[in-house]
Design a protein around this motif. Structure first.
Motif: not given
Length: 604
Positions: A162-164, A404-405, A414-416
């Motif tokens: 998720k965001n962690e 696939k990223k 985007d921090s991710q």
């Protein structure tokens, strides 16, 4: 410390994500070593399912819901490949012992100067084809090719639940390394694309990379490098952790496939010469550091340095070039990559793409900017990916859905992480450009748009050929195929059998097209000349003193390399039929390089 001698004097390097994904299953039983990319765990899981079914082996899917699914997928696929290779190897040994024709055909594929070949030939010449005698000889002298793996060190994206953000060991390259380390393989991991200190430090977590009580390494480290200085720095970094680099795989900066990491004008010949003359320095430096580290960790210390192999790859295309690298530069083996894309028995390529490669001419191979990594990327005109990418641009839907990223490495928005080939990233960039359009000319606007559109989805494009070849379902957005051959493939113009390609490597057949092919060293030199010219042509912004210093060094290093080649080709006994032409070409490029005008930094 000795290692098993290679049966062959060539290896097949990693190519793309998919092109060598199953090469060991195809060629290892013949004693041919090859390298699997373990970057794309989704492709790896699909291939595990495919081969489990093909060889009637048990399969249970590892989904993304599984904890540590990336490492688990890689580990289980490598174990499957190991099982299949061992079974195929045993079957092949039995066939050689029982079938004289099979034995004769295999002997024809072996290097001409080979004790193993002589031993097998003796059985036939003396009429001693007793099954048990041949079996015993093979058991003692024959081994399957290595099942090595490749990790591109830069492809080490942070991952999230998720965001962690997950711990660093769940980063892509870290998880790939863990999958290999925990597999049953006794082979090597090839690290490419430069140094990643955090990843290199992660090796310390795995005892398999340290010597055991008998002074043996069950898993080894290979570094792909472009020059001696880089090898020394990286090798010593690992040695300080008690880790030994078993091989340095030297690749041409430009005359190669995949990403092209250009040197500062250092040419391949002088680079190989430096490795040849300083090999002992490389060994002693790393050994001393490794011994201190192992003692500090209370681990077994080898009495003598481990073996160190030096190998080369990039642009080799004739038996004479192959033999020259082995003989003059004392390479242990030579990598033959792109030509094997035309060998269906060795690599995973769909039929349409293989046909494209066979028909491609010199002018069709070029260095592109399609890679989201921002590194020049070898491409060929007519890839199906280009067609689908252009269609999305024409439909105002530019960019990839990015399923696939793997290359979602940009933290700009985007921090991710976002991939620069993704629709999300390109939409942001296009919106920014729209806000500036009144300040730009039409020409400037088009150039900036083209730069955004240029990036391609490599994660999908480099994997699709394997799905298509094996009739596996390709889900999601249509991306077509991206393929990244070296320019040397221009001189090969047809599909070739494995036997014929291997015979070509050893000078017992010729599969080259009927066209002029420049010597591999001259070809690379020409590419470096074009590279510098292109750098200068495209540098429109104000340049710095550091940039000017780099260009001067680039030019100077090329001239030193040309002088080295002039002396080399004047004294070697190799290339007798080409010597005159090569010397003329070298003099021509020397004049061209001398005439390159570098800008002058104006004093303020």
């Amino acid at each position: 410390m000795t290692t098993t001698n290679n049966i062959h004097t060539f290896h097949i390097p990693v190519m793309g994500l998919a092109y060598t994904i199953d090469s060991p299953i195809r060629v290892a039983q013949f004693g041919i070593s090859s390298v699997i990319s373990i970057t794309d765990d989704e492709l790896i899981e699909k291939m595990r399912a495919f081969y489990s079914k093909k060889f009637s082996l048990p399969y249970q899917e590892i989904t993304q819901k599984c904890h540590d699914y990336r490492a688990e997928r890689i580990k289980h696929y490598l174990n499957l490949v190991d099982t299949i290779v061992k079974d195929k190897f045993e079957s092949f040994k039995n066939e050689l012992a029982e079938n004289k024709t099979a034995l004769e055909n295999y002997i024809a594929m072996l290097p001409n100067k080979s004790a193993f070949k002589e031993g097998l030939q003796k059985f036939i010449d003396e009429g001693l084809l007793i099954k048990e005698s041949v079996k015993n000889y093979l058991a003692e002298h024959f081994a399957p090719g290595e099942i090595d793996v490749n990790i591109m060190t830069k492809v080490d994206k942070d991952n999230f639940d998720k965001n962690e953000q997950l711990p660093v060991e769940f980063n892509d390259a870290h998880a790939s390394l863990r999958g290999f380390a925990e597999s049953d393989l006794t082979s090597s991991v090839v690290l490419s694309a430069g140094m990643n200190p955090r990843l290199y430090s992660y090796f310390e977590k795995f005892p398999v990379f340290y010597p055991d009580a008998n002074g043996m390494l069950s898993k080894k480290i290979i570094l792909k490098v472009s020059d001696f200085r880089s090898a020394m720095i990286q090798g010593n970094f690992l040695a300080k952790k008690g880790l030994w680099v078993s091989e340095y795989r030297i690749e041409s900066g430009l005359n190669c496939g995949g990403h092209a990491f250009a040197t500062d004008g250092f040419l391949m010949g002088p680079i190989l010469e430096e490795f040849k003359t300083k090999k002992d320095q490389l060994i002693q430096s790393a050994h001393e550091l490794m011994v201190k580290a192992l003692e500090a960790k209370n681990l077994p210390v080898p009495a003598q340095p481990f073996d160190l192999k030096i190998t080369a790859q990039g642009g080799v295309g004739t038996a004479e070039e192959h033999e020259f690298l082995l003989h003059h530069f004392q390479m242990d083996t030579v990598g033959w990559g792109s030509p094997f894309l035309l060998v269906p028995e060795a690599t995973s390529v769909d039929e349409a793409t293989r046909t494209l490669l066979a028909k491609a001419q010199e002018e069709d191979f070029y260095l592109s900017d399609i890679s989201p990594l921002g590194v020049p990327f070898n491409s060929v005109k007519g890839m199906s990916n280009d067609l689908w990418k252009q269609k999305r641009i024409d439909d105002n839907k530019a960019g990839s859905s990015c399923p696939k990223k793997l290359l979602a490495l940009s933290k700009e928005y985007d921090s991710q992480g976002l991939c620069t080939a993704s629709k999300k990233y390109q939409d942001i960039k296009l919106a920014e450009l729209e806000a500036q359009k009144d300040l730009l000319s039409d020409n400037e606007l088009q150039k900036k748009q083209a730069k955004i559109f240029e990036k391609s989805c490599l994660c999908v494009g480099l994997a699709n050929a394997s799905y298509m070849e094996n009739n596996l379902e390709v889900k999601g957005q249509q991306q077509g195929v991206v393929i990244c051959p070296g320019p040397n493939l221009a001189y090969f113009d047809r599909e070739v059998s494995l036997a014929d390609m291997v015979k070509h490597i050893y000078g017992n057949a010729n599969v080259l097209a009927e066209t002029h092919r420049p010597n591999m060293f001259v070809k690379e030199l020409a590419m470096y000349v074009d590279y510098l010219k292109n750098e200068l042509d495209n540098y429109t912004e104000e340049f710095t003193a550091a940039q000017l210093k780099k260009w001067n060094a680039f030019k100077s290093n090329m001239l030193l390399g040309i002088d080295y080649y002039i002396d080399l080709f004047a004294t070697t006994d190799f290339f007798a039929n080409e010597k005159h032409a090569i010397q003329k070409q070298l003099q021509f490029y020397k004049t061209v390089v001398n005439e390159i005008d570098l800008p002058v930094l104006e004093k303020v």
